[in-house]
Enzyme design. Structure first.
Site, PDB file in Angstrom:
ATOM      1  N   CYS A  94     -13.174  -2.088   6.326  1.00  0.00           N
ATOM      2  CA  CYS A  94     -12.341  -1.270   5.442  1.00  0.00           C
ATOM      3  C   CYS A  94     -13.138  -0.345   4.523  1.00  0.00           C
ATOM      4  CB  CYS A  94     -11.431  -2.158   4.609  1.00  0.00           C
ATOM      5  SG  CYS A  94     -10.247  -3.021   5.633  1.00  0.00           S
ATOM      6  N   ARG A 116       0.859  -1.189   0.000  1.00  0.00           N
ATOM      7  CA  ARG A 116       0.000   0.000   0.000  1.00  0.00           C
ATOM      8  C   ARG A 116       0.894   1.237   0.000  1.00  0.00           C
ATOM      9  NH1 ARG A 116      -3.534  -0.322   4.942  1.00  0.00           N
ATOM     10  NH2 ARG A 116      -4.625  -1.928   3.795  1.00  0.00           N
ATOM     11  N   CYS A 173      -7.440 -10.915   0.860  1.00  0.00           N
ATOM     12  CA  CYS A 173      -7.469 -10.509   2.259  1.00  0.00           C
ATOM     13  C   CYS A 173      -7.616 -11.727   3.166  1.00  0.00           C
ATOM     14  CB  CYS A 173      -8.620  -9.541   2.516  1.00  0.00           C
ATOM     15  SG  CYS A 173      -8.726  -9.149   4.251  1.00  0.00           S
ATOM     16  N   CYS A 215     -14.949  -3.513  -0.094  1.00  0.00           N
ATOM     17  CA  CYS A 215     -13.534  -3.731   0.219  1.00  0.00           C
ATOM     18  C   CYS A 215     -12.987  -4.871  -0.641  1.00  0.00           C
ATOM     19  CB  CYS A 215     -13.371  -4.079   1.694  1.00  0.00           C
ATOM     20  SG  CYS A 215     -13.903  -5.756   2.054  1.00  0.00           S
ATOM     21  N   CYS A 275     -15.603  -8.721   6.003  1.00  0.00           N
ATOM     22  CA  CYS A 275     -15.514  -9.047   7.428  1.00  0.00           C
ATOM     23  C   CYS A 275     -15.825  -7.779   8.208  1.00  0.00           C
ATOM     24  CB  CYS A 275     -14.116  -9.586   7.758  1.00  0.00           C
ATOM     25  SG  CYS A 275     -12.900  -8.297   8.074  1.00  0.00           S
ATOM     26  N   LYS A 332      -5.732   6.748  12.095  1.00  0.00           N
ATOM     27  CA  LYS A 332      -6.109   7.278  10.775  1.00  0.00           C
ATOM     28  C   LYS A 332      -6.601   8.715  10.869  1.00  0.00           C
ATOM     29  CE  LYS A 332      -7.509   2.724   9.102  1.00  0.00           C
ATOM     30  NZ  LYS A 332      -8.631   1.891   8.647  1.00  0.00           N
ATOM     31  N   LYS A 360      -3.554   0.916  14.856  1.00  0.00           N
ATOM     32  CA  LYS A 360      -3.452   1.844  13.725  1.00  0.00           C
ATOM     33  C   LYS A 360      -4.102   3.188  14.070  1.00  0.00           C
ATOM     34  CE  LYS A 360      -7.394  -0.535  11.673  1.00  0.00           C
ATOM     35  NZ  LYS A 360      -7.773  -1.391  10.579  1.00  0.00           N
ATOM     36  N   ARG A 362      -1.469   6.474   9.555  1.00  0.00           N
ATOM     37  CA  ARG A 362      -1.490   6.011   8.162  1.00  0.00           C
ATOM     38  C   ARG A 362      -1.620   7.181   7.195  1.00  0.00           C
ATOM     39  NH1 ARG A 362      -3.945   0.644   8.312  1.00  0.00           N
ATOM     40  NH2 ARG A 362      -3.008  -0.451  10.059  1.00  0.00           N
TER      41      ARG A 362
HETATM   42  S1  SF4 Z   1     -13.090  -5.326   5.583  1.00  0.00           S
HETATM   43 FE1  SF4 Z   1     -12.266  -7.267   6.213  1.00  0.00          FE
HETATM   44  S2  SF4 Z   1     -12.413  -8.500   4.390  1.00  0.00           S
HETATM   45 FE2  SF4 Z   1     -12.610  -6.433   3.717  1.00  0.00          FE
HETATM   46  S3  SF4 Z   1     -10.521  -5.874   3.147  1.00  0.00           S
HETATM   47 FE3  SF4 Z   1     -10.890  -5.184   5.251  1.00  0.00          FE
HETATM   48  S4  SF4 Z   1     -10.100  -6.841   6.480  1.00  0.00           S
HETATM   49 FE4  SF4 Z   1     -10.363  -7.660   4.441  1.00  0.00          FE
END
Ligand code: SF4
Length: 1537
Positions: A1441, A1031, A1398, A1392, A1437, A1173, A1171, A1100
Site C-alpha cells: 500500500c 475510504r 489492517c 502504510c 505486508c 488504479k 482492483k 478506485r
Molecule cells: S501494505 Fe499490507 S499491511 Fe500495509 S495497509 Fe496494505 S495490506 Fe495492510
C-alpha cells in the site's frame, strides 16, 4: 541446587532473592523504578526467565512494584487468595507502610529488607516498626543472609505470621562467597504440608478499609506439628551435635582462636528433646505466643545445624565466660568490633570485652537474652545505629534494661550510645571512647560515637522523579490551562525547607492549595483597597483594578483582564504596583490541581482523596494509575482504581471522570475542562499502564486498549449536578460494562452497599463472565456436534484446525465432509474451541494447522497447544491421531531458521507421541513452494489417512461442489447488494457475512478487527472487536475547508478520533462500528464526497499531483482526474439504496429481492478481475508514483503553458506475495501520448481490455500487470487501440526529478501561498505533545482556500492570500503545525497503516517506522546527511500500500518484528528495488543501515542518490523490469534440505 555446578553466591541480594524465589508463590520485587533494578531484582528476573521451579511453586510469579507506589498493598490480594508471598525491599518503604504492616503481620508473608542508606544504614527504619506484630530476624554475614532467609520463610509458614528479615548489604558484601543454598535443606526446613494447607484455604478477606480482624493462629501451622518438635525456651544451649566448634562465619572467625573465649548461645532444643515435643494440635486456634515463635525458630535452626553444622540462636554472646564488660551491638558491623577487641593488647581497656548481638529481634525474648549472658558481666554498653530518634532512650537500651530487670541479672551499669559511622581506622578510637564512658563512675547516657552524618562519599539517595512516561497528562493540563494551571504538589517545585517526599504528597499539596486560596482572597482585598488608593503614579491601574476585582472569581473574565492589568501595573512603577505584581499569578483564577499516583487512594479511609472529598473544596485531583491490565490486575480488588471513582461518586459531592489518554484524547480534554469548571472537588482517574518507565508508546497504547475494551478501565464522566442543567449526571464514554455501570448507578442507594460487598465490582464480573462463557460455549458446541452424530454408524473422527488465513480451516472442513461421506462420524472445530478435557477419550483425532510468524501456532490454536505442551496429566494412550501441517519451506530462508518450517505441526505430532498417542500417519507437510503449494503434500497425506482409518476403499463417493470464489459472490450479489442491508440490522454481532465483506469493499468499506485486542477478547470468549474502515473517493485529493471539518467530525464522533490521509490522496476512517456505518456514510455524502468504488474490483480513486506552485495548471489537470473518476464510476444503485435512503421516511428500497435490475455498461455483473488504479503526475513531480498504478498519466504542458494531453503508462502495480515468485511488482509500460479531450476514453479502453482478459481464476495473478506481461505490451496496446478505434501517439518528452513533497511555504503563479505540512504517515490525531488535529480544525475554520492531500500522505494548505497569512501563521505556530524541521529522511518516509486495523498486516508499519527513523537519526546527524532526502518506505505486508518497491530503501513486514529489506529503488520512483535481506529484525536493520549511511555520506558522487549509490557500490543489482524483480537478489537462499 548445591552440587558441582552449583553457583557461588556473592551478595546478600542474590542469596536472599534465590531463597525468596524458591519459597514463595509470588515475590513482590520493590524497585526504585520499574526501569531501575533493586539489589534483588536482577536475580529474581533471571530465575524467572529461566523458568526455574521453586520449592513452593512450580513457576513463582515476580511482581515488580515501584517503591513509592505503596508496594506492600500488592501483597494482600495474592496472600488472601492462598498464595505465599514474599517481598524484597529496602528499608525506607517500611515506615510508610505501617498501616499495612499491622494487617500483614497476621499472614505468613516474609519481607526481606536491605537496610538503607547503603554504607551507613539507619536502623530506626526497623526499630520504628518493631511493634507491628512481625517477627524480626537480623543477618550479619552472607551465610547468615542465606540461612536466615530460609529461617524467615520456614518460620512464617510455621507460625502463620509475618517475618521481616533485615540486613546491611554493604557490610555483608565484605563476606566471602558462599555456595548456593541446598534445595534438600530448604525442603526439610519448609513445612510443605503447612504450605499446601495455606494454599488451599484462601482467606476471603477483601476489605482494606478497616481492620479485617484477621489473627494468625496455629491452625495454619497444624501440619508442622508432626515435623517439628517444640521445647521449652529454657535458655541454655547444647553444643552442636557433631561436637564441632561453632564458628561465627567469616570475619569474626578471628575471635574463635582467642584462647579462653567462648560463644554462648541463648537457647536451643536439642535433637534429644524431640521426643518431648508438644503437639501443636493442643495449641490450635490459639494466638501465637513469643515462646512459640522461639520454639519454632529453635527447631528450624536445629535442622539447619544438623545439615550444615551452623547453629543459630536468638542472641549471641561471644567473648570470655568471665568477661565483666560487654557491648550490645545493633546495626553495627559486628565483625569490625570483634576484630578490634581481639587484636588489642590485654592491657587495653576493652580487651576481653564480650559482644552481644541480636538475631531474633522481635519477639524480644528477654529471658533468653539474660540466660545467654555470663553471670560475670557488670557493665554493658549498648551501641545502636539509629539515627532518627523517636524516644529519649534507644529502643535496644530499653529492651535490655527491661530484660535484665525481669530476668534477675543485674549488671551494675548499662549505658546507651548512639552509633555513628565507624570505619576500620576509627573503631579503636570509638571503643576507647565507649569504654572510658562505660567504666567511668558516672557514665553519660546517649553518648554519640562515630560520625553521625555518615561517611563522606555516601551515595545520595535516588531523587524522586515523575516517570517521563507519565508526562502526557501533565502536558495536557498545561495545554488546557496554560497560565492558570497551578499544580500544588509538582515535583521539582521548590518548597523552602520541605523535603520532596513531603511536598509531592497529597496532604501537603492540598494544604498548600487551601493556603493559596486564602492568599488569593486576601489578594483580592488588597486589589480592592489599592483600587481605591491614590498610591499609583499613573492613572490607568486603578480603573483596571476595579474592573478586575468585580470579576475576580470568574476564571474567563478575570483571565481576560489579567494581561491588561499586569501590563498597566508594570508601566506604573509605584511601590504598590510592584507589591501587587509580586503575586501576579493571582490575577488569573488558577485552576488548582493535585497530581498523584494511585498510591494516594488505595486505602480510601486514610488517603489524600478522602481528605479532599470530605473538605468539599474546589480542588481538582488527577490520579494516574499505571497498573497494566492483566487478569491478575483485574482480579485484584484492592488495586482497582476505578473503585476510587465509585467511592468518589458515592461521596456525592464530586465531579468524577475515568479517562485514558491513549484511549480517547478528546475525552481527557473534556474531563479536564469539566473538572475545572465544577465548583467542588473533582477527581480524574487517569489510566497510563506500563511495566517499565521506558515502555514504548505502542505497548502503552495496546495495554490501554485492552483495559478499556475488557471493561477493566471504563471511560466515563460523572457530574453530580448535571441534572440541574438538564444534562445527564453520568456519561459513559466507552462501550463495555455499560449495562452494569448504568444499573449500578440507577440503584443509587445501593452504591455504598455494593461497594462494600464487591469492591471489585465490574472487572471481576466481566472477567469471570468471559472465562465461564468461553467454557460453556466450548462445551455447548461440542455437545451439539455429538448430538448430531448420535445414531450415526462408523468410527468417530474429530477434525481440529488452527488457521490464520483460512486454508487450514477450509481443508479441515473439506476433510470432515469427505470423512462423513466415507461413513465416519466427523466433528470439526477450531483447536481452541475444543474442550480439552475430552481429548483423552477421543478415538481418532486429526489436526490441520498452518504456521504463523516464526513457527508459531495460528491464533485459534495457541491455547490448545500451550495446554497440551505444558500439561503432564493428559494421557493419550487410547487416542489415534494424524497431523497435517501447512507452511512455506522458504519463508525463513536462512539455514538456521529452517526449524520454523511447519514447526507447529511437527511439534504437536511429537508431543502427542510423548503423551502416548498412536500416529495414524507420519506428520503430513504441505509446502507453499511445491508445484501445487500445500496441495501437493496434502494429496499424499489424505489417502494415507483414509487407509489408516480403514475407509480408503469406499465406493460411490458423491461429487464435491466447487469452492465459492469472489467471482461467484459478485455474480450472485445483484450488482453489489448481497445481504449487506440485512447484515447491518443484525445487532447480535459486530460483523457481517463473509460474502458481504467482499461486497462492501465496492462500497468503500472493509470490515476489520482490532488486532491489539484479538488475544484478550478471545481469552474472554468474545468475538473480535469488529469495526469498519471507510475510504472516501476524492479525485486528486482536493477538499474544501468545510469538507475538512466535516471529515474531522466524522472521525471524532463515529470513528476512532483519528483520520488517515492515504497514499492515494484520500481520507480513511478507522474504528467505525457496524451501528455507526450508515450514519458515517451519510455524513460523508452530506459533505459532498462519496465512498463508492473506493475499494473493490473497480476503478478506485483517481490521483493527481498536488502541485502547489502552479495552481492554474493544477486545476486544469485536476479537472481531468475528476472527469476520469466520474467516467469510470460504477452505475449500480445499490450504494444509494443501502446507505443513503432515509429509514425515517420509510422510502421504499429495492434492497430485498431483485425488483430492480441494475445495468453496468462498463463493468458488467462481475466487474473487474481485481482492483484498478489510475494516477496523474505533473512533471517534474512524481509525487503520485506514476509508475506504480494500472494506468499512470504524465501530464504534458503545451507551449502556451496549458495542459494539452498525457503520456499513458499501463501495467504498473505493487502487490506481491512473499516467496511466490509468480508475483512481482511492476512499473507501468509506456503506451503513448493521448490528447486531454480523449484521455478518459483511453483509460476506459485500457480498463475494458483488462476486464475481458484479466485472470479471473487466480486473484494473485489478476492485476493488469500480469495481463500485460502474459499478453506482451504490444499485443495489449493493439487490443486497446482496436477497442478504442484510435491510436496512441508517440510519447512526448518529460522529466521527473523526485517523488517526494516540498515542505513549507511556496507561492504559486498568482502570488497565493501554499504550505505543505509534514503529517507523519498521514495520521491526523491529537497527542499530548502535538495537538495537530485540533490545530487543523482551527485552521479549517478560517481558511478560505482549499486543502490538498498529497500522494505521500501529507497535507497542503492551499491558496492562502497574503492578507490572511498572519492569521494562518499564528495559528500554525500555536499548534506547532509550522514545524517542518525534520530530517530529510523522515520527511521522505512513508508507511502504510498495518497494525492494529489492517487484517493483512504481518508486522507493524505506521506505528513503528517513526521509531526506526529516530534510531537512525543519530547517524544521519553525525554524517551530515540531515538535509539529504532518502526515500524510505515501510509496509506491514507485501501488498504494497505505501508502494515500498519504488523506494530507495524499503522494509516489508514478514512476521511480527521481522522485515524483508529492499535496496536500490530509483529516487523519483522510476526503478524498482530488490531484496537485500529477508526476515531481519531491528537490530540487524540498524547494523546494516548505520554503516551504509556512513559510507553513503563519504563515498557518494556529486548529486548521487542513495538508491543509485547502493547499486554502484555493488550492494544490490538494479531491477530493470518487474519480471526480473526476483533475480539476482543479494541474499542467496539456502537450498539445504
Ligand atoms: S501494505 Fe499490507 S499491511 Fe500495509 S495497509 Fe496494505 S495490506 Fe495492510
Amino acid at each position: 541446587m548445591e552440587g558441582p555446578s552449583a553457583p557461588s553466591i556473592a551478595s546478600a541480594g542474590e542469596a536472599v532473592a534465590r531463597i525468596a524465589y524458591a519459597s514463595s508463590d509470588v515475590v513482590v520485587s520493590v524497585q526504585p523504578s520499574l526501569a531501575t533494578d533493586s539489589e534483588f531484582a536482577p536475580f529474581l528476573r533471571s530465575l524467572s526467565a529461566s523458568k526455574k521451579a521453586g520449592v513452593v511453586a512450580k513457576q513463582p510469579e515476580i511482581l515488580p512494584v515501584r517503591y513509592n507506589a505503596d508496594p506492600l498493598l500488592s501483597v494482600f490480594q495474592p496472600i488472601r487468595s492462598g498464595k505465599l508471598v514474599s517481598v524484597t525491599a529496602s528499608s525506607p518503604i517500611l515506615v510508610k507502610s505501617i498501616p499495612h504492616l499491622y494487617k500483614l503481620a497476621q499472614y505468613p508473608v516474609v519481607i526481606h529488607v536491605s537496610v538503607q542508606p547503603s554504607g551507613f544504614p539507619d536502623y530506626s527504619d526497623i526499630t520504628s516498626i518493631r511493634q507491628s506484630g512481625f517477627t524480626f530476624i537480623q543477618s550479619e554475614t552472607l551465610q547468615e543472609a542465606q540461612d536466615l532467609a530460609i529461617t524467615a520463610h520456614a518460620l512464617a509458614i510455621k507460625s502463620g505470621k509475618g517475618v521481616i528479615h533485615f540486613f546491611d548489604s554493604e557490610s555483608i558484601a565484605m563476606s566471602k562467597v558462599i555456595p548456593a543454598e541446598s534445595e534438600e535443606l530448604l525442603r526439610s526446613v519448609l513445612d510443605l504440608g503447612a504450605v499446601k494447607a495455606f494454599q488451599s484455604t484462601p482467606s476471603g478477606e477483601s476489605s482494606l478499609y478497616a481492620d479485617d480482624g484477621r489473627v494468625a493462629h496455629l491452625s495454619l501451622a497444624r501440619s508442622q506439628a508432626n515435623a517439628t518438635t517444640v521445647g521449652e525456651p529454657t535458655g541454655r544451649v547444647s553444643p552442636a551435635t557433631d561436637g564441632k566448634t561453632l564458628t561465627l562465619p567469616d570475619r569474626s572467625s578471628a575471635r574463635e582462636s582467642t584462647e579462653g573465649s567462648s560463644r554462648r548461645e541463648s537457647s536451643t532444643t536439642s535433637a534429644k528433646s524431640s521426643s518431648a515435643g508438644t503437639s501443636v494440635e493442643s495449641l490450635e486456634h490459639k494466638q501465637i505466643s513469643s515462646d512459640e515463635i522461639f520454639q519454632f525458630a529453635t527447631a528450624i535452626w536445629n535442622t539447619i545445624s544438623t545439615s550444615t553444622g551452623r547453629l543459630y540462636t536468638p542472641f549471641e554472646y561471644t567473648g570470655p565466660d568471665t568477661a565483666e564488660a560487654a557491648l550490645l551491638l545493633f546495626g553495627a558491623d559486628t565483625a569490625l568490633f570483634a576484630q578490634e577487641i581481639d587484636s588489642v593488647a590485654s592491657t587495653t581497656q576493652y580487651a576481653g570485652a564480650g559482644i552481644i548481638t541480636v538475631r531474633l529481634y522481635r519477639p524480644w525474648l528477654g529471658r533468653v537474652m539474660v540466660e545467654s549472658l555470663p553471670k560475670s558481666l557488670k557493665r554493658i554498653a549498648v551501641l545502636e545505629q539509629v539515627r532518627r530518634k523517636t524516644t529519649k532512650w534507644g529502643p535496644l537500651l530499653l529492651d535490655l534494661l527491661m530484660s535484665l530487670k525481669t530476668g534477675g541479672h543485674n549488671p551494675t551499669t548499662v549505658v546507651g550510645h548512639q552509633l555513628g559511622y565507624i570505619s576500620q581506622s576509627t573503631v579503636g578510637q570509638a571503643l576507647r571512647g565507649v569504654f572510658q564512658n562505660l567504666l567511668s563512675d558516672s557514665p553519660i547516657q546517649n553518648l554519640q560515637i562515630g560520625k553521625l552524618d555518615g561517611p563522606q562519599d555516601r551515595p545520595r539517595p535516588a531523587k524522586l522523579e515523575q516517570p517521563a512516561i507519565e508526562n502526557p497528562y501533565v502536558k495536557m493540563l498545561q495545554q488546557v490551562f496554560d497560565q492558570r494551571l497551578l499544580v500544588a504538589n509538582q515535583l521539582g517545585k521548590s518548597h523552602a525547607g520541605i523535603s520532596q517526599e513531603i511536598s509531592s504528597g497529597p496532604e501537603y499539596g492540598f494544604g498548600s492549595l487551601l493556603a493559596r486560596k486564602e492568599h488569593r482572597k486576601r489578594f483580592i482585598e488588597e486589589v480592592q483597597a489599592a483600587a481605591k488608593s491614590r498610591d499609583f503614579i499613573t492613572d490607568s491601574p486603578q480603573q483596571w483594578l476595579s474592573r478586575w476585582a468585580l470579576v475576580a472569581d470568574d476564571e474567563e473574565k478575570a483571565g481576560a483582564l489579567a494581561t491588561e492589568v499586569i501590563s498597566r501595573l508594570s508601566n506604573d512603577g509605584s511601590s504598590v504596583a510592584s507589591q501587587l505584581l509580586s503575586s501576579k499569578g493571582l490575577f488569573y483564577k488558577e485552576s488548582p490541581w493535585l497530581i498523584g499516583s494511585d498510591a494516594w487512594a488505595y486505602d480510601l479511609g486514610n488517603s489524600g482523596v478522602h481528605h479532599v472529598l470530605a473538605s468539599g473544596e474546589n480542588v481538582n485531583m488527577l490520579i494516574i494509575d499505571s497498573q497494566p491490565y492483566s487478569e491478575r490486575a483485574a482480579a485484584d480488588a484492592a488495586r482497582r482504581k476505578k473503585d476510587i471513582g465509585l467511592y468518589a461518586m458515592n461521596f456525592g459531592n464530586a465531579y468524577v471522570a475515568s479517562v485514558a489518554v491513549y484511549g480517547s484524547y478528546t475525552q481527557v480534554l473534556e474531563a479536564m475542562i469539566e473538572a475545572d469548571k465544577f465548583d467542588g472537588p473533582s477527581v480524574i482517574i487517569a489510566y497510563l499502564p506500563y511495566e517499565k518507565e521506558n515502555d514504548s508508546a505502542i505497548t502503552v497504547l495496546q495495554e490501554t486498549k485492552k483495559a478499556i475494551d475488557s471493561g477493566y478501565w471504563p471511560l466515563y464522566r460523572w457530574n453530580p449536578r448535571g441534572d440541574e442543567k438538564g444534562e445527564p449526571n453520568f456519561q459513559l464514554d466507552s462501550e463495555r460494562i455499560k449495562k452494569e455501570l448504568e444499573e449500578f448507578l440507577r440503584r443509587d442507594n445501593y452504591l455504598s452497599q455494593l461497594m462494600k460487598r464487591h469492591p471489585d465490582f465490574s472487572a471481576n464480573l466481566s472477567a469471570s463472565y468471559g472465562s465461564e462463557v468461553r467454557q460453556l460455549q466450548k462445551r455447548k458446541a461440542k455437545d451439539a456436534y455429538s448430538k448430531l452424530l448420535d445414531g450415526l454408524a462408523g468410527d468417530p473422527m474429530t477434525v481440529l484446525f488452527a488457521s490464520d488465513n483460512g486454508n487450514a480451516e477450509n481443508l479441515a472442513k473439506r476433510l470432515a465432509r469427505r470423512g462423513k461421506a466415507r461413513g465416519l462420524k466427523t466433528l470439526v472445530m477450531a483447536m481452541d474451541d475444543y474442550p480439552l478435557e475430552d481429548l483423552a477419550s477421543e478415538q481418532n483425532v486429526v489436526i490441520l494447522t498452518s504456521t504463523a510468524g516464526q513457527g508459531e501456532f495460528p491464533q485459534n490454536g495457541r491455547t490448545f497447544w500451550e495446554t497440551v505442551r505444558d500439561s503432564t496429566d493428559i494421557d493419550l494412550a487410547t487416542v489415534k491421531f494424524s497431523i497435517f501441517a501447512l507452511g512455506d519451506s522458504h519463508y525463513w530462508p536462512r539455514k538456521e531458521d529452517k526449524i520454523y518450517y511447519n514447526k507447529p505441526g511437527k511439534d504437536l505430532h511429537s508431543r502427542f507421541v510423548t503423551l502416548g498417542g498412536k500416529p495414524l500417519t507420519e506428520c503430513g507437510l504441505g509446502d507453499d513452494q511445491d508445484p501445487d503449494a500445500y496441495q501437493t503434500g496434502y494429496a499424499e497425506w489424505e489417502p494415507q489417512l483414509w487407509q489408516a482409518l480403514g475407509v480408503d476403499k469406499v465406493e460411490g463417493l458423491p461429487d464435491e461442489p466447487p469452492p465459492i470464489t469472489n467471482e461467484d459472490i459478485k455474480i450472485e450479489s445483484n450488482y453489489l447488494r448481497g445481504t449487506i442491508a440485512e447484515g447491518l440490522k443484525d445487532t447480535s454481532t459486530g460483523a457481517i457475512s463473509a460474502a458481504d465483506q467482499q461486497l462492501t469493499k465496492f462500497h468503500g468499506t472493509y470490515m476489520q478487527d482490532d488486532r491489539d485486542l484479538r488475544d484478550e477478547r478471545k481469552a474472554q470468549g468474545l468475538e473480535p472487536a469488529y469495526s469498519f474502515m471507510i475510504r472516501c473517493r476524492l479525485a486528486g485529493g482536493v477538499a474544501t475547508p468545510k469538507q475538512w471539518l466535516q471529515m474531522d467530525e466524522i472521525s471524532t464522533k463515529l470513528g476512532n478520533e483519528t483520520m488517515k490521509l492515504t497514499t492515494r490522496q484520500t481520507f480513511q476512517f478507522h474504528g467505525i462500528v457496524k451501528g455507526k456505518l450508515r450514519p458515517a456514510m451519510q455524513a460523508i455524502n452530506r459533505a459532498l464526497m462519496t465512498t463508492i468504488a473506493a475499494c473493490g474490483d473497480v476503478n478506485r480513486n483517481v490521483m493527481c499531483s498536488s502541485l502547489p506552485q502552479q495552481s492554474v495548471y493544477h486545476s486544469e489537470v485536476h479537472a481531468v482526474s475528476q472527469k476520469i473518476s466520474d467516467h469510470l464510476l460504477p452505475s449500480t444503485t445499490a450504494y444509494h439504496e443501502i446507505w443513503l435512503k432515509d429509514e425515517e421516511t420509510k422510502e421504499k428500497t429495492q434492497v430485498a429481492g431483485n425488483a430492480i435490475v441494475d445495468h453496468e455498461p462498463l463493468y458488467g455483473p462481475t466487474y473487474l478481475p481485481r482492483k484498478f488504479k489510475i494516477t496523474i503526475a505533473i512533471p517534474p513531480h512524481n509525487d503520485t508514483d506514476v509508475y506504480a498504478h494500472d494506468i499512470g498519466l504524465i501530464a504534458i504542458k503545451g507551449s502556451d503553458g496549458h495542459l494539452v494531453g498525457f503520456n499513458l503508462l499501463a501495467g504498473g502495480g505493487m502487490g506481491v506475495t512473499h516467496n511466490n515468485k509468480k508475483t512481482y511488482p511492476r512499473t507501468g509500460s509506456m503506451l503513448g501520448y493521448v490528447p486531454k479531450e480523449t484521455v478518459h476514453i483511453a483509460c476506459e479502453k485500457v480498463m475494458l481490455v483488462q476486464r475481458d482478459h484479466g485472470d479471473r481464476k487466480n486473484r494473485k495473478h489478476a492485476r493488469l500487470k500480469y495481463t500485460m506481461d502474459d499478453m506482451g505490451v504490444d499485443v495489449f496496446k493493439g487490443k486497446v487501440e482496436e477497442l478504442w478505434d484510435d491510436k496512441f501517439q508517440e510519447p512526448r518528452p518529460f522529466k521527473f526529478d523526485s517523488n517526494i513533497d516540498t515542505f513549507g511555504w511556496q507561492k504559486d503563479e498568482h502570488g497565493n501561498n501554499h504550505f505543505t505540512f509534514f503529517i507523519e504517515n498521514g495520521r491526523i490525531e491529537d497527542t499530548a505533545d502535538f495537538p495537530m488535529k485540533t490545530g487543523l480544525i482551527e485552521i479549517a475554520k478560517v481558511h478560505k482556500g482549499e486543502f490538498r492531500l498529497t500522494g505521500n500522505q501529507h497535507l497542503i494548505l492551499s491558496s492562502v492570500a497574503d492578507a490572511d497569512l498572519p492569521t494562518m501563521k499564528e495559528l500554525m505556530a500555536k499548534y506547532k503545525l509550522d514545524n517542518t524541521n525534520f530530517s530529510a529522511l523522515r520527511l521522505s518516509s512513508s508507511a502504510c497503516v498495518a497494525f492494529p486495523t489492517c487484517g493483512l498486516a504481518m508486522a507493524e508499519s505506521e506505528r513503528y517506522l517513526p521509531e526506526l527513523i529516530t534510531k537512525l537519526e543519530g547517524v544521519i546527524e553525525e554524517t551530515g546527511l540531515r538535509q539529504d532526502s532518502i526515500v524510505m518506505r515501510m509496509t506491514g505486508c507485501p501488498n504494497g500500500c505505501a508502494r515500498p518497491w519504488l523506494a530507495e530503501v524499503a522494509f516489508v513486514g514478514k512476521a511480527f518484528g521481522a522485515y524483508n529489506m529492499y535496496l536500490g529503488g530509483g529516487y523519483h520512483g522510476h526503478r524498482l528495488n530488490k531484496l537485500y535481506r529477508s526476515s531481519i529484525k531491528e537490530e540487524e536493520i540498524l547494523e546494516i543501515m548505520k554503516p551504509l549511511l556512513k559510507r553513503y555520506a563519504i563515498e557518494r558522487n556529486e548529486g548521487e542518490r542513495f538508491g543509485d549509490f547502493c547499486i554502484r557500490i555493488g550492494m544490490i543489482k538494479p531491477t530493470t523490469e518487474g519480471k526480473t524483480f526476483h533475480e539476482d537478489t543479494a541474499e542467496v537462499e539456502s537450498d539445504e534440505e
